[in-house]
Design a protein around this motif. Structure first.
Motif, PDB file in Angstrom:
ATOM      1  N   TYR A 182       0.954  -1.247   0.083  1.00  0.00           N
ATOM      2  CA  TYR A 182      -0.038  -0.043   0.137  1.00  0.00           C
ATOM      3  C   TYR A 182       0.947   1.341   0.012  1.00  0.00           C
ATOM      4  O   TYR A 182       1.833   1.445   0.892  1.00  0.00           O
ATOM      5  N   GLY A 183       0.632   2.198  -0.868  1.00  0.00           N
ATOM      6  CA  GLY A 183       1.229   3.385  -0.810  1.00  0.00           C
ATOM      7  C   GLY A 183       0.791   4.380  -2.127  1.00  0.00           C
ATOM      8  O   GLY A 183      -0.393   4.429  -2.302  1.00  0.00           O
ATOM      9  N   VAL A 184       1.638   5.375  -2.298  1.00  0.00           N
ATOM     10  CA  VAL A 184       1.174   6.371  -3.189  1.00  0.00           C
ATOM     11  C   VAL A 184       2.358   6.653  -4.207  1.00  0.00           C
ATOM     12  O   VAL A 184       3.432   6.672  -4.024  1.00  0.00           O
ATOM     13  N   ASP A 185       1.853   6.807  -5.636  1.00  0.00           N
ATOM     14  CA  ASP A 185       2.757   7.350  -6.629  1.00  0.00           C
ATOM     15  C   ASP A 185       2.751   8.845  -6.698  1.00  0.00           C
ATOM     16  O   ASP A 185       1.521   9.262  -6.710  1.00  0.00           O
ATOM     17  N   VAL A 192      11.511  12.381   0.540  1.00  0.00           N
ATOM     18  CA  VAL A 192      11.013  11.674   1.706  1.00  0.00           C
ATOM     19  C   VAL A 192      11.739  11.134   2.609  1.00  0.00           C
ATOM     20  O   VAL A 192      13.037  10.566   2.346  1.00  0.00           O
ATOM     21  N   GLY A 193      11.706  11.567   4.102  1.00  0.00           N
ATOM     22  CA  GLY A 193      12.810  11.278   4.933  1.00  0.00           C
ATOM     23  C   GLY A 193      11.994  10.454   6.204  1.00  0.00           C
ATOM     24  O   GLY A 193      12.728  10.040   7.374  1.00  0.00           O
ATOM     25  N   ARG A 194      10.627  10.152   6.219  1.00  0.00           N
ATOM     26  CA  ARG A 194      10.076   9.712   7.355  1.00  0.00           C
ATOM     27  C   ARG A 194       8.584   9.335   6.919  1.00  0.00           C
ATOM     28  O   ARG A 194       7.872   9.998   6.319  1.00  0.00           O
ATOM     29  N   VAL A 217       9.260  -0.517   4.642  1.00  0.00           N
ATOM     30  CA  VAL A 217       9.071   0.734   4.187  1.00  0.00           C
ATOM     31  C   VAL A 217       9.892   0.999   2.878  1.00  0.00           C
ATOM     32  O   VAL A 217      11.337   0.857   3.050  1.00  0.00           O
ATOM     33  N   GLN A 218       9.474   1.064   1.570  1.00  0.00           N
ATOM     34  CA  GLN A 218      10.055   1.052   0.347  1.00  0.00           C
ATOM     35  C   GLN A 218       9.814   2.573  -0.336  1.00  0.00           C
ATOM     36  O   GLN A 218       8.720   2.923  -0.247  1.00  0.00           O
ATOM     37  N   ILE A 219      10.846   3.210  -0.914  1.00  0.00           N
ATOM     38  CA  ILE A 219      10.715   4.276  -1.590  1.00  0.00           C
ATOM     39  C   ILE A 219      11.303   3.954  -3.153  1.00  0.00           C
ATOM     40  O   ILE A 219      12.052   2.942  -3.337  1.00  0.00           O
ATOM     41  N   ARG A 220      10.832   4.415  -4.107  1.00  0.00           N
ATOM     42  CA  ARG A 220      11.154   4.349  -5.433  1.00  0.00           C
ATOM     43  C   ARG A 220      11.781   5.444  -5.973  1.00  0.00           C
ATOM     44  O   ARG A 220      11.289   6.454  -6.135  1.00  0.00           O
ATOM     45  N   VAL A 221      13.005   4.900  -6.569  1.00  0.00           N
ATOM     46  CA  VAL A 221      13.746   6.065  -7.452  1.00  0.00           C
ATOM     47  C   VAL A 221      14.059   5.468  -8.832  1.00  0.00           C
ATOM     48  O   VAL A 221      14.575   4.488  -9.166  1.00  0.00           O
ATOM     49  N   GLY A 222      13.517   6.208  -9.637  1.00  0.00           N
ATOM     50  CA  GLY A 222      13.452   5.885 -11.231  1.00  0.00           C
ATOM     51  C   GLY A 222      12.439   4.652 -10.889  1.00  0.00           C
ATOM     52  O   GLY A 222      11.389   4.786 -10.873  1.00  0.00           O
ATOM     53  N   ASN A 249       9.998   8.840  -6.367  1.00  0.00           N
ATOM     54  CA  ASN A 249       8.695   9.125  -7.086  1.00  0.00           C
ATOM     55  C   ASN A 249       7.469   8.110  -6.763  1.00  0.00           C
ATOM     56  O   ASN A 249       6.437   8.331  -7.015  1.00  0.00           O
ATOM     57  N   ALA A 250       7.800   7.280  -5.504  1.00  0.00           N
ATOM     58  CA  ALA A 250       6.607   6.839  -4.793  1.00  0.00           C
ATOM     59  C   ALA A 250       7.303   6.168  -3.676  1.00  0.00           C
ATOM     60  O   ALA A 250       8.444   5.941  -3.375  1.00  0.00           O
ATOM     61  N   VAL A 251       6.285   5.787  -2.659  1.00  0.00           N
ATOM     62  CA  VAL A 251       6.683   5.483  -1.423  1.00  0.00           C
ATOM     63  C   VAL A 251       5.222   4.189  -1.014  1.00  0.00           C
ATOM     64  O   VAL A 251       4.389   4.460  -1.565  1.00  0.00           O
ATOM     65  N   ARG A 252       5.958   3.108  -0.410  1.00  0.00           N
ATOM     66  CA  ARG A 252       4.916   2.222  -0.077  1.00  0.00           C
ATOM     67  C   ARG A 252       5.475   1.371   1.133  1.00  0.00           C
ATOM     68  O   ARG A 252       6.503   1.458   1.462  1.00  0.00           O
ATOM     69  N   LEU A 253       4.299   0.713   1.645  1.00  0.00           N
ATOM     70  CA  LEU A 253       4.700  -0.351   2.691  1.00  0.00           C
ATOM     71  C   LEU A 253       4.449  -1.855   1.905  1.00  0.00           C
ATOM     72  O   LEU A 253       3.516  -1.986   1.303  1.00  0.00           O
TER      73      LEU A 253
END
Ligand SMILES: [Ca+2]
Length: 274
Positions: A182-185, A192-194, A217-222, A249-253
């Motif tokens: 679950y996350g947001v594009d 994002v740092g927290r 917790v994952q973040i997407r780069v490219g 460009n996105a964050v998700r659990l």
């Protein structure tokens, strides 16, 4: 026409004649006025309740025609119902506008026969997304699945109250099967740092029993996902995970397990720049 002849008329013909005969006795209502719309895809706004009340002496069938100013998207353009006498019959109308729509006042027009009502629509400013602001609020949620009783947007709608879980939360559709995401594009690169998770933690359903237990917790780069935090064995409702700020460009659990090993329950997911 005598009574016997009237009964012989097929219902399909009879019903429109009733509607015409009593077309001036329908009261139209719309609440709230104005309805307020925030131009974000997952922000809970723009919900209008339409009503029709038959103030005539006979039950009838009425058709409400619904139209809006250019720029508004309406969830329906018609509301048809059987109307007993003196009984309010209601239907929901959702009003949305594209992201970036400037604050302004628009109108929705409701018409039943010769009766008309114009309901005002106020477009509010988009919430700020600066330092200290929740970057996920109202943004388009993305999930691996969403249970039919829940809403995809429920985890980013700004309501983190576990007692309102049913109306404002999210969980997946794959009971007992993990992982769930679950996350947001983001629509633009965002630092994002927290990340802050509020999992289900109510008097009836405490986090230690029903909440999310193990998650990354994952973040997407490219196009690459990177894990920036790993939580295991959680029994708290509120979990804050800080990491070195990254422009993404996105964050998700990625949820690996919940305390009941059933669903992944998110009341609210938030992210901050630091
Ligand atoms: Ca929520």
């Amino acid at each position: 026409m005598n009574r016997a002849a009237l009964l012989a008329v097929p219902l399909a013909l009879l019903v429109p004649s009733l509607a015409v005969a009593h077309g001036n006795t329908i009261e139209i209502s719309a609440t709230p006025q104005p309805v307020e719309v925030v131009p974000l895809p997952c922000f809970p706004s723009g919900k209008l309740t339409l009503g029709m009340t038959n103030t005539g002496r006979k039950a009838t069938i009425a058709d409400m025609r619904i139209s809006g100013d250019p720029g508004l998207t309406l969830s329906r353009h018609q509301f048809s119902s059987y109307l007993p006498v003196d009984q309010l019959v209601k239907a929901p109308l959702e009003v949305t506008v594209p992201r970036g729509t400037a604050p302004a006042t628009y109108s929705v027009r409701l018409q039943v026969g010769r009766e008309q009502l114009t309901a005002p629509v106020t477009i509010l400013p988009t919430p700020p997304k600066g330092p200290g602001d929740n970057l996920l609020l109202g943004e388009q949620a993305v999930a691996s699945s969403t249970h039919g009783n829940m809403r995809l947007c429920g985890g980013v709608d700004g309501n983190a109250d576990s007692e309102q879980w049913g109306a404002s939360g999210w969980h997946d559709a794959t009971k007992g099967v993990f992982p769930d995401n679950y996350g947001v594009d983001f629509i633009a690169p965002t630092t994002v740092g927290r990340v802050v998770l509020q999992t289900l933690d109510s008097a009836r359903y405490p986090a230690a029993v029903m909440g999310i237990r193990d998650f990354d917790v994952q973040i997407r780069v490219g196009s690459e996902w990177t894990t920036v935090g790993e939580i295991r064995g959680n029994v708290q409702g509120h979990v804050s995970v800080s990491f070195t700020p990254v422009t993404s460009n996105a964050v998700r659990l990625v949820i690996q397990d919940s305390n009941d090993h059933g669903y992944s329950r998110i009341v609210e997911l938030e992210a901050y720049s630091a």
